[in-house]
Design a protein around this motif. Structure first.
Motif, PDB file in Angstrom:
ATOM      1  N   ALA A   1       0.713  33.474  63.967  1.00 24.67           N
ATOM      2  CA  ALA A   1       1.494  32.319  63.538  1.00 24.67           C
ATOM      3  C   ALA A   1       1.046  31.882  62.152  1.00 24.67           C
ATOM      4  O   ALA A   1      -0.097  32.114  61.745  1.00 24.67           O
ATOM      5  CB  ALA A   1       1.339  31.162  64.527  1.00 24.67           C
ATOM      6  N   THR A   2       1.957  31.248  61.440  1.00 24.67           N
ATOM      7  CA  THR A   2       1.629  30.663  60.146  1.00 24.67           C
ATOM      8  C   THR A   2       2.662  29.602  59.824  1.00 24.67           C
ATOM      9  O   THR A   2       3.702  29.504  60.494  1.00 24.67           O
ATOM     10  CB  THR A   2       1.579  31.729  59.039  1.00 24.67           C
ATOM     11  N   GLU A   3       2.390  28.813  58.805  1.00 25.03           N
ATOM     12  CA  GLU A   3       3.287  27.717  58.444  1.00 25.03           C
ATOM     13  C   GLU A   3       3.773  27.880  57.013  1.00 25.03           C
ATOM     14  O   GLU A   3       3.003  28.174  56.094  1.00 25.03           O
ATOM     15  CB  GLU A   3       2.576  26.369  58.584  1.00 25.03           C
ATOM     16  N   ILE A   4       5.080  27.738  56.831  1.00 30.62           N
ATOM     17  CA  ILE A   4       5.676  27.524  55.522  1.00 30.62           C
ATOM     18  C   ILE A   4       6.505  26.263  55.692  1.00 30.62           C
ATOM     19  O   ILE A   4       7.610  26.297  56.238  1.00 30.62           O
ATOM     20  CB  ILE A   4       6.535  28.711  55.054  1.00 30.62           C
ATOM     21  N   SER A   5       5.936  25.144  55.315  1.00 28.75           N
ATOM     22  CA  SER A   5       6.508  23.827  55.617  1.00 28.75           C
ATOM     23  C   SER A   5       7.988  23.761  55.221  1.00 28.75           C
ATOM     24  O   SER A   5       8.366  24.246  54.140  1.00 28.75           O
ATOM     25  CB  SER A   5       5.717  22.749  54.866  1.00 28.75           C
ATOM     26  N   PRO A   6       8.815  23.196  56.109  1.00 29.01           N
ATOM     27  CA  PRO A   6       8.494  22.474  57.343  1.00 29.01           C
ATOM     28  C   PRO A   6       8.543  23.352  58.601  1.00 29.01           C
ATOM     29  O   PRO A   6       8.634  22.808  59.709  1.00 29.01           O
ATOM     30  CB  PRO A   6       9.611  21.433  57.387  1.00 29.01           C
ATOM     31  N   LEU A   7       8.476  24.666  58.453  1.00 26.55           N
ATOM     32  CA  LEU A   7       8.633  25.569  59.590  1.00 26.55           C
ATOM     33  C   LEU A   7       7.313  26.217  59.985  1.00 26.55           C
ATOM     34  O   LEU A   7       6.448  26.452  59.144  1.00 26.55           O
ATOM     35  CB  LEU A   7       9.644  26.671  59.264  1.00 26.55           C
ATOM     36  N   SER A   8       7.187  26.501  61.271  1.00 24.56           N
ATOM     37  CA  SER A   8       6.099  27.324  61.786  1.00 24.56           C
ATOM     38  C   SER A   8       6.692  28.670  62.193  1.00 24.56           C
ATOM     39  O   SER A   8       7.697  28.704  62.909  1.00 24.56           O
ATOM     40  CB  SER A   8       5.428  26.670  62.991  1.00 24.56           C
ATOM     41  N   PHE A   9       6.096  29.762  61.730  1.00 26.59           N
ATOM     42  CA  PHE A   9       6.582  31.107  62.024  1.00 26.59           C
ATOM     43  C   PHE A   9       5.686  31.756  63.068  1.00 26.59           C
ATOM     44  O   PHE A   9       4.462  31.599  63.042  1.00 26.59           O
ATOM     45  CB  PHE A   9       6.605  31.954  60.751  1.00 26.59           C
ATOM     46  N   TRP A  10       6.305  32.540  63.973  1.00 23.39           N
ATOM     47  CA  TRP A  10       5.611  33.168  65.088  1.00 23.39           C
ATOM     48  C   TRP A  10       5.986  34.644  65.133  1.00 23.39           C
ATOM     49  O   TRP A  10       7.148  35.006  64.939  1.00 23.39           O
ATOM     50  CB  TRP A  10       5.985  32.484  66.404  1.00 23.39           C
ATOM     51  N   LEU A  11       5.006  35.483  65.380  1.00 23.06           N
ATOM     52  CA  LEU A  11       5.209  36.932  65.366  1.00 23.06           C
ATOM     53  C   LEU A  11       4.630  37.541  66.637  1.00 23.06           C
ATOM     54  O   LEU A  11       3.475  37.268  66.991  1.00 23.06           O
ATOM     55  CB  LEU A  11       4.524  37.543  64.136  1.00 23.06           C
ATOM     56  N   THR A  12       5.409  38.364  67.308  1.00 21.95           N
ATOM     57  CA  THR A  12       4.921  39.057  68.499  1.00 21.95           C
ATOM     58  C   THR A  12       4.259  40.374  68.097  1.00 21.95           C
ATOM     59  O   THR A  12       4.338  40.801  66.939  1.00 21.95           O
ATOM     60  CB  THR A  12       6.070  39.319  69.484  1.00 21.95           C
TER      61      THR A  12
ATOM     62  N   THR B   1       9.881  27.803  64.409  1.00 26.52           N
ATOM     63  CA  THR B   1      10.142  26.516  65.055  1.00 26.52           C
ATOM     64  C   THR B   1      10.012  25.395  64.036  1.00 26.52           C
ATOM     65  O   THR B   1       9.325  25.523  63.024  1.00 26.52           O
ATOM     66  CB  THR B   1       9.171  26.264  66.227  1.00 26.52           C
ATOM     67  N   ARG B   2      10.688  24.304  64.346  1.00 26.06           N
ATOM     68  CA  ARG B   2      10.607  23.092  63.521  1.00 26.06           C
ATOM     69  C   ARG B   2      10.223  21.927  64.428  1.00 26.06           C
ATOM     70  O   ARG B   2      10.833  21.734  65.488  1.00 26.06           O
ATOM     71  CB  ARG B   2      11.948  22.809  62.847  1.00 26.06           C
ATOM     72  N   THR B   3       9.204  21.158  64.017  1.00 27.75           N
ATOM     73  CA  THR B   3       8.806  19.973  64.759  1.00 27.75           C
ATOM     74  C   THR B   3       9.391  18.735  64.092  1.00 27.75           C
ATOM     75  O   THR B   3       9.183  18.514  62.888  1.00 27.75           O
ATOM     76  CB  THR B   3       7.276  19.861  64.840  1.00 27.75           C
TER      77      THR B   3
ATOM     78  N   ARG C   1      11.908  22.518  68.122  1.00 27.01           N
ATOM     79  CA  ARG C   1      13.094  23.315  68.406  1.00 27.01           C
ATOM     80  C   ARG C   1      13.022  24.634  67.639  1.00 27.01           C
ATOM     81  O   ARG C   1      12.318  24.745  66.631  1.00 27.01           O
ATOM     82  CB  ARG C   1      14.358  22.554  68.010  1.00 27.01           C
ATOM     83  N   LEU C   2      13.747  25.616  68.150  1.00 19.97           N
ATOM     84  CA  LEU C   2      13.839  26.900  67.462  1.00 19.97           C
ATOM     85  C   LEU C   2      14.702  26.739  66.218  1.00 19.97           C
ATOM     86  O   LEU C   2      15.717  26.029  66.235  1.00 19.97           O
ATOM     87  CB  LEU C   2      14.444  27.940  68.399  1.00 19.97           C
ATOM     88  N   GLU C   3      14.308  27.384  65.139  1.00 22.07           N
ATOM     89  CA  GLU C   3      15.047  27.344  63.874  1.00 22.07           C
ATOM     90  C   GLU C   3      15.781  28.668  63.687  1.00 22.07           C
ATOM     91  O   GLU C   3      15.170  29.742  63.689  1.00 22.07           O
ATOM     92  CB  GLU C   3      14.085  27.115  62.714  1.00 22.07           C
ATOM     93  N   GLY C   4      17.093  28.607  63.531  1.00 22.96           N
ATOM     94  CA  GLY C   4      17.847  29.844  63.341  1.00 22.96           C
ATOM     95  C   GLY C   4      17.802  30.725  64.571  1.00 22.96           C
ATOM     96  O   GLY C   4      17.737  30.246  65.703  1.00 22.96           O
ATOM     97  N   LYS C   5      17.817  32.050  64.347  1.00 25.51           N
ATOM     98  CA  LYS C   5      17.811  33.017  65.446  1.00 25.51           C
ATOM     99  C   LYS C   5      16.572  33.901  65.385  1.00 25.51           C
ATOM    100  O   LYS C   5      16.100  34.236  64.287  1.00 25.51           O
ATOM    101  CB  LYS C   5      19.064  33.881  65.382  1.00 25.51           C
ATOM    102  N   PRO C   6      16.047  34.317  66.536  1.00 25.31           N
ATOM    103  CA  PRO C   6      14.930  35.273  66.531  1.00 25.31           C
ATOM    104  C   PRO C   6      15.364  36.585  65.882  1.00 25.31           C
ATOM    105  O   PRO C   6      16.489  37.048  66.080  1.00 25.31           O
ATOM    106  CB  PRO C   6      14.622  35.465  68.024  1.00 25.31           C
ATOM    107  N   TYR C   7      14.478  37.170  65.108  1.00 22.20           N
ATOM    108  CA  TYR C   7      14.758  38.433  64.427  1.00 22.20           C
ATOM    109  C   TYR C   7      14.134  39.565  65.235  1.00 22.20           C
ATOM    110  O   TYR C   7      12.953  39.499  65.610  1.00 22.20           O
ATOM    111  CB  TYR C   7      14.159  38.392  63.019  1.00 22.20           C
TER     112      TYR C   7
END
Length: 346
Positions: free
Chosen positions: A111-122, A142-144, A151-157
């Motif tokens: 995971a990492t953050e590029i404000s205002p979003l948090s990114f998650w990688l499997t 995700t966006r807090t 909430r989820l932001e956009g669509k999972p890639y």
């Protein structure tokens, strides 16, 4: 340009000793040199989960962490520990199929953050059995909101693995073959680290496995926010880093340097902490950072704090004779975090 990090065709050879050689007696080697002081460490226990993986800063002392055994992200107080302040189950938002008891895990590892979003990688690897599980091919954000809801932001890639396998800068590293093997098998494929880079736009991705030429593999993702709209991933430079034969368990950009946790691909053996300035040289091991008894897998790095928080994946730790991850009682589950002050940081 990304802070000059990969601007020289990925040549890793350092130039040493450029001044002329002067014929003079060698200085005597110092005797009884004191060892560098060990970093100060303080342990905090967090409840309600075992397998801490990727994490991001959430606010003053707070952080959000994923568990690679479910699709829940949990918010904790990094100072006081204890149970989660909030939990968010992302299974429905990620459109996962229904399971017999619960939706399949996506195996969130970074995971990492590029404000205002948090990114998650499997992990983008196979199951431990070696079977393909398409649910493990996810990159999402995700966006807090101000009220604390997430909430989820956009669509999972879901096409990142295909693009990694097709990238010409990665062809020589055998990822196509690695993707056919179990993640902890020699030469398998397993992604466990990522961090936002200094430019605030790109992400550095790190592989735990494979380890080509005995070095840890990294590659730059240039357009992470565009993936949320379904645009094709644009991959930048790939580079091998010498972590002493270890793969990458976690990465963080903190106070002008990269932090790496290096660990073995199998999970058996010790982990080490490294720092790197992002230049032509290699990462340097942080001497005295002792992770004995821990399984470090994530960083929480507050820019306004002198210490970093290293999280341990304690899923295999025994509690009442049972592996933590297999405990039916959520209240008994727990993982540890270690606050660590790096040498030279005051």
């Amino acid at each position: 340009m990304i802070r000059g990090m990969f601007k020289t065709a990925f040549v890793v050879t350092a130039v040493l000793g450029s001044s002329p050689v002067v014929d003079q007696p060698a200085a005597p080697a110092p005797q009884n040199m004191p060892a560098p002081p060990a970093p100060a460490m303080k342990t905090v226990t967090f409840e309600g989960a075992c397998d801490a993986s990727g994490a991001v800063v959430q606010g003053q002392w707070m952080f959000t962490v994923a568990d690679d055994e479910d699709n829940v992200i949990r918010v904790y107080d990094g100072k006081s520990g204890g149970g989660p302040v909030r939990t968010v189950d992302l299974s429905a938002a990620l459109k996962l199929p229904a399971g017999k008891k619960r939706p399949p895990e996506t195996d969130i590892e970074a995971a990492t953050e590029i404000s205002p979003l948090s990114f998650w990688l499997t992990s983008h690897g196979r199951k431990s059995s070696g079977k393909v599980d398409p649910n493990r091919f996810r990159f999402f954000a995700t966006r807090t909101l101000e009220d604390g809801t997430t909430r989820l932001e956009g669509k999972p890639y879901t096409r990142l693995l295909d693009e990694l396998l097709a990238a010409p800068q990665l062809k020589s590293f055998g990822l196509a073959s690695a993707a056919t093997r179990a993640p902890k098998e020699e030469g398998g494929l397993n992604i466990e680290g990522m961090t936002a880079m200094q430019d605030g736009k790109s992400i550095l991705i790190g592989f735990r496995n494979p380890i080509p030429q005995g070095k840890a593999l990294t590659v730059v993702l240039l357009n992470p926010t565009e993936l949320l709209q379904g645009k094709k991933a644009r991959l930048g430079p790939a580079r091998l880093l010498d972590l002493g034969g270890l793969g990458i368990r976690a990465i963080s950009w903190w106070r002008g340097q990269y932090l790496f946790i290096g660990g073995p691909i199998s999970g058996h053996g010790g982990s080490r902490l490294f720092t790197w300035d992002g230049g032509a040289g290699e990462p340097r091991a942080v001497e005295g950072a002792d992770f004995t008894g821990l399984n470090p897998e994530a960083f929480v790095t507050f820019e306004d704090k002198e210490e970093i928080l290293v999280l341990s994946d304690d899923g295999s730790s025994l509690i009442d004779g049972v592996e933590c991850k297999r405990l039916p009682e959520v209240a008994k589950k727990r993982f540890r975090g270690v606050w660590l002050r790096l040498p030279g940081k005051k």
